[in-house]
Design a protein around this motif. Structure first.
Motif, PDB file in Angstrom:
ATOM      1  N   ILE A   1     131.739  72.170  16.611  1.00 32.08           N
ATOM      2  CA  ILE A   1     132.898  71.394  16.954  1.00 32.08           C
ATOM      3  C   ILE A   1     134.094  72.157  17.619  1.00 32.08           C
ATOM      4  O   ILE A   1     134.487  71.771  18.583  1.00 32.08           O
ATOM      5  N   ALA A   2     134.307  73.526  17.164  1.00 25.47           N
ATOM      6  CA  ALA A   2     135.397  74.263  17.658  1.00 25.47           C
ATOM      7  C   ALA A   2     135.109  74.935  19.046  1.00 25.47           C
ATOM      8  O   ALA A   2     135.787  74.844  20.008  1.00 25.47           O
ATOM      9  N   GLU A   3     133.764  75.174  19.424  1.00 21.03           N
ATOM     10  CA  GLU A   3     133.186  75.360  20.793  1.00 21.03           C
ATOM     11  C   GLU A   3     133.555  74.250  21.483  1.00 21.03           C
ATOM     12  O   GLU A   3     133.752  74.506  22.738  1.00 21.03           O
ATOM     13  N   MET A   4     133.033  73.018  21.137  1.00 23.25           N
ATOM     14  CA  MET A   4     132.946  71.736  22.155  1.00 23.25           C
ATOM     15  C   MET A   4     134.588  71.687  22.292  1.00 23.25           C
ATOM     16  O   MET A   4     134.994  71.463  23.473  1.00 23.25           O
ATOM     17  N   MET A   5     135.474  71.839  21.371  1.00 23.47           N
ATOM     18  CA  MET A   5     136.788  71.491  21.594  1.00 23.47           C
ATOM     19  C   MET A   5     137.414  72.559  22.760  1.00 23.47           C
ATOM     20  O   MET A   5     138.340  72.151  23.269  1.00 23.47           O
ATOM     21  N   ALA A   6     137.028  73.734  22.439  1.00 21.68           N
ATOM     22  CA  ALA A   6     137.452  74.715  23.720  1.00 21.68           C
ATOM     23  C   ALA A   6     136.776  74.370  25.006  1.00 21.68           C
ATOM     24  O   ALA A   6     137.713  74.536  26.049  1.00 21.68           O
ATOM     25  N   GLU A   7     135.512  73.856  24.981  1.00 26.28           N
ATOM     26  CA  GLU A   7     135.183  73.485  26.449  1.00 26.28           C
ATOM     27  C   GLU A   7     135.933  72.403  27.121  1.00 26.28           C
ATOM     28  O   GLU A   7     136.302  72.165  28.117  1.00 26.28           O
ATOM     29  N   ALA A   8     136.184  71.432  26.096  1.00 25.29           N
ATOM     30  CA  ALA A   8     136.862  70.153  26.536  1.00 25.29           C
ATOM     31  C   ALA A   8     138.462  70.552  26.968  1.00 25.29           C
ATOM     32  O   ALA A   8     138.814  70.178  27.973  1.00 25.29           O
ATOM     33  N   ASN A   9     139.003  71.376  25.989  1.00 24.90           N
ATOM     34  CA  ASN A   9     140.281  71.992  26.519  1.00 24.90           C
ATOM     35  C   ASN A   9     140.302  72.555  28.094  1.00 24.90           C
ATOM     36  O   ASN A   9     141.239  72.475  28.842  1.00 24.90           O
ATOM     37  N   ASP A  10     139.409  73.674  27.966  1.00 24.05           N
ATOM     38  CA  ASP A  10     139.215  74.298  29.285  1.00 24.05           C
ATOM     39  C   ASP A  10     138.926  73.438  30.538  1.00 24.05           C
ATOM     40  O   ASP A  10     139.301  73.876  31.685  1.00 24.05           O
ATOM     41  N   ARG A  11     138.377  72.409  30.318  1.00 22.38           N
ATOM     42  CA  ARG A  11     137.924  71.398  31.322  1.00 22.38           C
ATOM     43  C   ARG A  11     138.925  70.208  31.274  1.00 22.38           C
ATOM     44  O   ARG A  11     138.965  69.375  32.235  1.00 22.38           O
ATOM     45  N   GLY A  12     139.992  70.272  30.588  1.00 19.88           N
ATOM     46  CA  GLY A  12     140.953  69.223  30.576  1.00 19.88           C
ATOM     47  C   GLY A  12     140.568  67.832  30.281  1.00 19.88           C
ATOM     48  O   GLY A  12     141.078  67.090  30.840  1.00 19.88           O
ATOM     49  N   VAL A  13     139.639  67.830  29.271  1.00 22.33           N
ATOM     50  CA  VAL A  13     139.361  66.462  28.873  1.00 22.33           C
ATOM     51  C   VAL A  13     139.736  66.144  27.306  1.00 22.33           C
ATOM     52  O   VAL A  13     138.832  65.362  26.702  1.00 22.33           O
ATOM     53  N   MET A  14     140.640  66.761  26.998  1.00 19.88           N
ATOM     54  CA  MET A  14     140.904  66.543  25.494  1.00 19.88           C
ATOM     55  C   MET A  14     142.029  65.348  25.411  1.00 19.88           C
ATOM     56  O   MET A  14     142.512  64.923  24.409  1.00 19.88           O
ATOM     57  N   THR A  15     142.207  64.586  26.377  1.00 22.34           N
ATOM     58  CA  THR A  15     143.093  63.473  26.668  1.00 22.34           C
ATOM     59  C   THR A  15     142.692  62.416  25.562  1.00 22.34           C
ATOM     60  O   THR A  15     143.665  61.716  25.213  1.00 22.34           O
ATOM     61  N   ASN A  16     141.489  62.162  25.209  1.00 26.04           N
ATOM     62  CA  ASN A  16     141.104  61.178  24.550  1.00 26.04           C
ATOM     63  C   ASN A  16     141.277  61.585  23.029  1.00 26.04           C
ATOM     64  O   ASN A  16     140.860  60.850  22.145  1.00 26.04           O
ATOM     65  N   TYR A  17     141.424  62.675  22.558  1.00 23.57           N
ATOM     66  CA  TYR A  17     141.546  63.338  21.262  1.00 23.57           C
ATOM     67  C   TYR A  17     142.806  63.087  20.561  1.00 23.57           C
ATOM     68  O   TYR A  17     143.876  63.323  21.134  1.00 23.57           O
ATOM     69  N   ASP A  18     142.796  62.267  19.578  1.00 25.59           N
ATOM     70  CA  ASP A  18     144.045  61.905  18.781  1.00 25.59           C
ATOM     71  C   ASP A  18     143.983  62.246  17.482  1.00 25.59           C
ATOM     72  O   ASP A  18     142.887  62.907  17.183  1.00 25.59           O
ATOM     73  N   GLU A  19     145.096  61.946  16.527  1.00 24.49           N
ATOM     74  CA  GLU A  19     144.945  62.376  15.344  1.00 24.49           C
ATOM     75  C   GLU A  19     144.092  61.773  14.645  1.00 24.49           C
ATOM     76  O   GLU A  19     143.487  62.471  13.563  1.00 24.49           O
ATOM     77  N   ALA A  20     143.384  60.517  14.662  1.00 24.45           N
ATOM     78  CA  ALA A  20     142.315  60.175  13.979  1.00 24.45           C
ATOM     79  C   ALA A  20     140.975  60.955  14.183  1.00 24.45           C
ATOM     80  O   ALA A  20     140.296  61.168  13.276  1.00 24.45           O
ATOM     81  N   ASP A  21     140.851  61.420  15.523  1.00 27.97           N
ATOM     82  CA  ASP A  21     139.787  62.258  15.754  1.00 27.97           C
ATOM     83  C   ASP A  21     139.839  63.456  15.141  1.00 27.97           C
ATOM     84  O   ASP A  21     139.030  64.086  14.556  1.00 27.97           O
ATOM     85  N   LEU A  22     141.070  64.034  14.835  1.00 30.69           N
ATOM     86  CA  LEU A  22     141.299  65.338  14.246  1.00 30.69           C
ATOM     87  C   LEU A  22     140.904  65.406  12.738  1.00 30.69           C
ATOM     88  O   LEU A  22     140.245  66.199  12.264  1.00 30.69           O
ATOM     89  N   ALA A  23     141.421  64.307  12.218  1.00 31.66           N
ATOM     90  CA  ALA A  23     141.303  63.986  10.591  1.00 31.66           C
ATOM     91  C   ALA A  23     139.722  63.834  10.543  1.00 31.66           C
ATOM     92  O   ALA A  23     139.213  64.438   9.539  1.00 31.66           O
ATOM     93  N   ASP A  24     138.913  63.315  11.428  1.00 29.44           N
ATOM     94  CA  ASP A  24     137.438  62.974  11.254  1.00 29.44           C
ATOM     95  C   ASP A  24     136.914  64.191  11.296  1.00 29.44           C
ATOM     96  O   ASP A  24     135.986  64.759  10.749  1.00 29.44           O
ATOM     97  N   ASP A  25     137.387  65.117  12.305  1.00 29.02           N
ATOM     98  CA  ASP A  25     136.716  66.491  12.390  1.00 29.02           C
ATOM     99  C   ASP A  25     137.061  67.504  11.405  1.00 29.02           C
ATOM    100  O   ASP A  25     136.158  68.283  11.066  1.00 29.02           O
ATOM    101  N   VAL A  26     138.225  67.528  10.780  1.00 25.43           N
ATOM    102  CA  VAL A  26     138.636  68.339   9.634  1.00 25.43           C
ATOM    103  C   VAL A  26     137.950  67.953   8.462  1.00 25.43           C
ATOM    104  O   VAL A  26     137.309  68.619   7.824  1.00 25.43           O
ATOM    105  N   ASP A  27     137.839  66.587   8.366  1.00 29.71           N
ATOM    106  CA  ASP A  27     136.862  66.094   7.236  1.00 29.71           C
ATOM    107  C   ASP A  27     135.338  66.581   7.339  1.00 29.71           C
ATOM    108  O   ASP A  27     134.700  66.978   6.200  1.00 29.71           O
TER     109      ASP A  27
END
Length: 91
Positions: free
Chosen positions: A62-88
């Motif tokens: 998940i961390a690698e995918m988040m880095a890829e998404a961030n590098d490519r500017g596609v984190m716009t759909n990532y919200d607090e609910a997504d973060l909570a799910d990923d932390v869980d």
């Protein structure tokens, strides 16, 4: 393979001091990895999968995918609910 593709492989092999078969193998691995990441991020952007699903599709953490998404500017759909799910999911 076309003459253009064969030339490309020959130039890659020469540039990397590798055999043609090794050059082809490496190019396929890099290309397939890149395409899986691209497809996973597109599905993430389309809302078909969450970040965890995208990571699984791409064969990344998940961390690698988040880095890829961030590098490519596609984190716009990532919200607090997504973060909570990923932390869980990481617990």
């Amino acid at each position: 393979m076309s003459d253009e593709e064969l030339d490309l492989v020959a130039r890659l092999a020469d540039a990397t001091d590798a055999s043609r078969s090794d050059a082809i193998r490496q190019a396929i691995q890099r290309g397939a990895r890149e395409e899986l990441i691209r497809v996973a991020l597109q599905r993430y952007q389309d809302g078909e999968v969450g970040m965890r699903g995208a990571a699984e599709l791409a064969g990344l953490t998940i961390a690698e995918m988040m880095a890829e998404a961030n590098d490519r500017g596609v984190m716009t759909n990532y919200d607090e609910a997504d973060l909570a799910d990923d932390v869980d999911a990481l617990r």
